[in-house]
Design a protein around this motif. Structure first.
Motif, PDB file in Angstrom:
ATOM      1  N   TYR A   1       0.834  -1.202   0.000  1.00 50.39           N
ATOM      2  CA  TYR A   1       0.000   0.000   0.000  1.00 50.39           C
ATOM      3  C   TYR A   1       0.874   1.260   0.000  1.00 50.39           C
ATOM      4  CZ  TYR A   1      -3.205   3.631   1.533  1.00 50.39           C
ATOM      5  OH  TYR A   1      -3.926   4.806   1.627  1.00 50.39           O
ATOM      6  N   LEU A   2       1.899   1.291   0.867  1.00 50.49           N
ATOM      7  CA  LEU A   2       2.799   2.451   0.918  1.00 50.49           C
ATOM      8  C   LEU A   2       3.441   2.694  -0.441  1.00 50.49           C
ATOM      9  CD1 LEU A   2       4.764   1.824   4.255  1.00 50.49           C
ATOM     10  CD2 LEU A   2       2.760   3.262   3.917  1.00 50.49           C
ATOM     11  N   ILE A   3       3.918   1.618  -1.042  1.00 50.69           N
ATOM     12  CA  ILE A   3       4.583   1.730  -2.342  1.00 50.69           C
ATOM     13  C   ILE A   3       3.598   2.194  -3.414  1.00 50.69           C
ATOM     14  CG2 ILE A   3       5.690   0.376  -4.167  1.00 50.69           C
ATOM     15  CD1 ILE A   3       7.066  -1.237  -1.911  1.00 50.69           C
ATOM     16  N   SER A   4       2.370   1.670  -3.372  1.00 48.82           N
ATOM     17  CA  SER A   4       1.374   2.053  -4.385  1.00 48.82           C
ATOM     18  C   SER A   4       1.014   3.535  -4.292  1.00 48.82           C
ATOM     19  CB  SER A   4       0.105   1.202  -4.245  1.00 48.82           C
ATOM     20  OG  SER A   4      -0.665   1.599  -3.125  1.00 48.82           O
ATOM     21  N   LYS A   5       1.153   4.130  -3.105  1.00 50.41           N
ATOM     22  CA  LYS A   5       0.883   5.556  -2.908  1.00 50.41           C
ATOM     23  C   LYS A   5       2.076   6.418  -3.328  1.00 50.41           C
ATOM     24  CE  LYS A   5      -2.456   6.823  -0.879  1.00 50.41           C
ATOM     25  NZ  LYS A   5      -3.699   7.330  -1.451  1.00 50.41           N
ATOM     26  N   GLY A   6       3.213   5.770  -3.642  1.00 48.24           N
ATOM     27  CA  GLY A   6       4.415   6.513  -4.004  1.00 48.24           C
ATOM     28  C   GLY A   6       5.185   7.015  -2.796  1.00 48.24           C
ATOM     29  N   TRP A   7       4.864   6.501  -1.612  1.00 48.69           N
ATOM     30  CA  TRP A   7       5.552   6.922  -0.395  1.00 48.69           C
ATOM     31  C   TRP A   7       6.871   6.177  -0.245  1.00 48.69           C
ATOM     32  CZ3 TRP A   7       0.636   6.280   3.096  1.00 48.69           C
ATOM     33  CH2 TRP A   7      -0.284   7.284   2.772  1.00 48.69           C
ATOM     34  N   ASN A   8       7.818   6.792   0.429  1.00 45.22           N
ATOM     35  CA  ASN A   8       9.127   6.188   0.664  1.00 45.22           C
ATOM     36  C   ASN A   8       9.119   5.436   1.989  1.00 45.22           C
ATOM     37  OD1 ASN A   8      10.580   7.283  -1.657  1.00 45.22           O
ATOM     38  ND2 ASN A   8      10.162   9.253  -0.692  1.00 45.22           N
ATOM     39  N   PRO A   9       9.341   4.120   1.950  1.00 45.67           N
ATOM     40  CA  PRO A   9       9.337   3.338   3.183  1.00 45.67           C
ATOM     41  C   PRO A   9      10.583   3.611   4.030  1.00 45.67           C
ATOM     42  CG  PRO A   9       9.150   1.940   1.227  1.00 45.67           C
ATOM     43  CD  PRO A   9       9.502   3.303   0.771  1.00 45.67           C
ATOM     44  N   ALA A  10      10.413   3.497   5.325  1.00 43.87           N
ATOM     45  CA  ALA A  10      11.527   3.604   6.265  1.00 43.87           C
ATOM     46  C   ALA A  10      11.227   2.678   7.443  1.00 43.87           C
ATOM     47  CB  ALA A  10      11.703   5.035   6.744  1.00 43.87           C
TER      48      ALA A  10
ATOM     49  N   ILE B   1       7.308   3.068   8.326  1.00 44.44           N
ATOM     50  CA  ILE B   1       6.838   4.426   8.049  1.00 44.44           C
ATOM     51  C   ILE B   1       6.783   4.607   6.541  1.00 44.44           C
ATOM     52  CG2 ILE B   1       7.403   6.890   8.249  1.00 44.44           C
ATOM     53  CD1 ILE B   1       8.805   6.184  10.864  1.00 44.44           C
ATOM     54  N   GLY B   2       5.805   5.353   6.093  1.00 54.28           N
ATOM     55  CA  GLY B   2       5.717   5.744   4.689  1.00 54.28           C
ATOM     56  C   GLY B   2       5.786   7.260   4.604  1.00 54.28           C
ATOM     57  N   TYR B   3       6.888   7.773   4.078  1.00 55.08           N
ATOM     58  CA  TYR B   3       7.057   9.225   3.941  1.00 55.08           C
ATOM     59  C   TYR B   3       6.420   9.708   2.646  1.00 55.08           C
ATOM     60  CZ  TYR B   3      10.282   9.253   7.869  1.00 55.08           C
ATOM     61  OH  TYR B   3      10.831   9.147   9.122  1.00 55.08           O
ATOM     62  N   ASN B   4       5.560  10.702   2.762  1.00 48.41           N
ATOM     63  CA  ASN B   4       4.859  11.278   1.633  1.00 48.41           C
ATOM     64  C   ASN B   4       5.641  12.504   1.160  1.00 48.41           C
ATOM     65  OD1 ASN B   4       3.115  12.823   0.016  1.00 48.41           O
ATOM     66  ND2 ASN B   4       1.297  12.071   1.091  1.00 48.41           N
ATOM     67  N   ASN B   5       6.271  12.407  -0.003  1.00 50.91           N
ATOM     68  CA  ASN B   5       7.068  13.523  -0.538  1.00 50.91           C
ATOM     69  C   ASN B   5       6.228  14.758  -0.810  1.00 50.91           C
ATOM     70  OD1 ASN B   5       9.436  12.092  -0.497  1.00 50.91           O
ATOM     71  ND2 ASN B   5       9.357  11.524  -2.651  1.00 50.91           N
ATOM     72  N   PHE B   6       5.023  14.548  -1.323  1.00 51.02           N
ATOM     73  CA  PHE B   6       4.178  15.679  -1.708  1.00 51.02           C
ATOM     74  C   PHE B   6       3.790  16.534  -0.503  1.00 51.02           C
ATOM     75  CE2 PHE B   6       0.061  17.633  -2.734  1.00 51.02           C
ATOM     76  CZ  PHE B   6       0.441  18.369  -3.836  1.00 51.02           C
ATOM     77  N   ASN B   7       3.320  15.883   0.559  1.00 49.48           N
ATOM     78  CA  ASN B   7       2.918  16.604   1.772  1.00 49.48           C
ATOM     79  C   ASN B   7       4.080  16.854   2.725  1.00 49.48           C
ATOM     80  OD1 ASN B   7       0.293  16.588   0.889  1.00 49.48           O
ATOM     81  ND2 ASN B   7      -0.277  14.783   2.055  1.00 49.48           N
TER      82      ASN B   7
END
Length: 118
Positions: free
Chosen positions: A39-48, A97-103
């Protein structure tokens, strides 16, 4: 109206402490963790991956496991890092954690492996 349940989460009882919404649910299986990573990857978020000793759970600082996996699109790579962190720190809580670059914020944060309670 349905009755609201009181979860007995107390600082004086380390085994009862809750960390976030998912901690009120049963522990996630490997398949559940994989779905969250996908799900994190599908949103384009960077996992940590981060970890901390259970006795310091209420502190705001968690240890980062390596750097965030910027641009990672393979869920198996993320899961392998989470498992490596868990094996290296078996008594610690490990969170994804999924970091959202946009926000420029965390899009998601959840404990995926629970450490031993004190």
């Amino acid at each position: 109206m349905s009755e609201v349940m009181d979860y007995k989460s107390r600082l004086s009882d380390p085994a009862s402490r809750k960390f976030e919404t998912f901690s009120y649910l049963p522990a996630m299986s490997d398949e559940d963790i994989k779905k969250q990573v996908e799900y994190l990857i599908s949103k384009g978020w960077n996992p940590a991956i981060e970890h901390i000793e259970p006795q310091y759970l209420m502190d705001s600082y968690w240890y980062m496991w390596k750097l965030p996996m910027f641009g990672e699109t393979d869920a198996n790579v993320v899961i392998a890092e989470a498992l490596a962190c868990h094996k290296a720190n078996p008594d610690n809580h490990v969170r994804l954690i999924g970091y959202n670059n946009f926000n420029q914020s965390q899009g998601a944060s959840m404990v995926i492996y629970r450490g031993k309670t004190v």
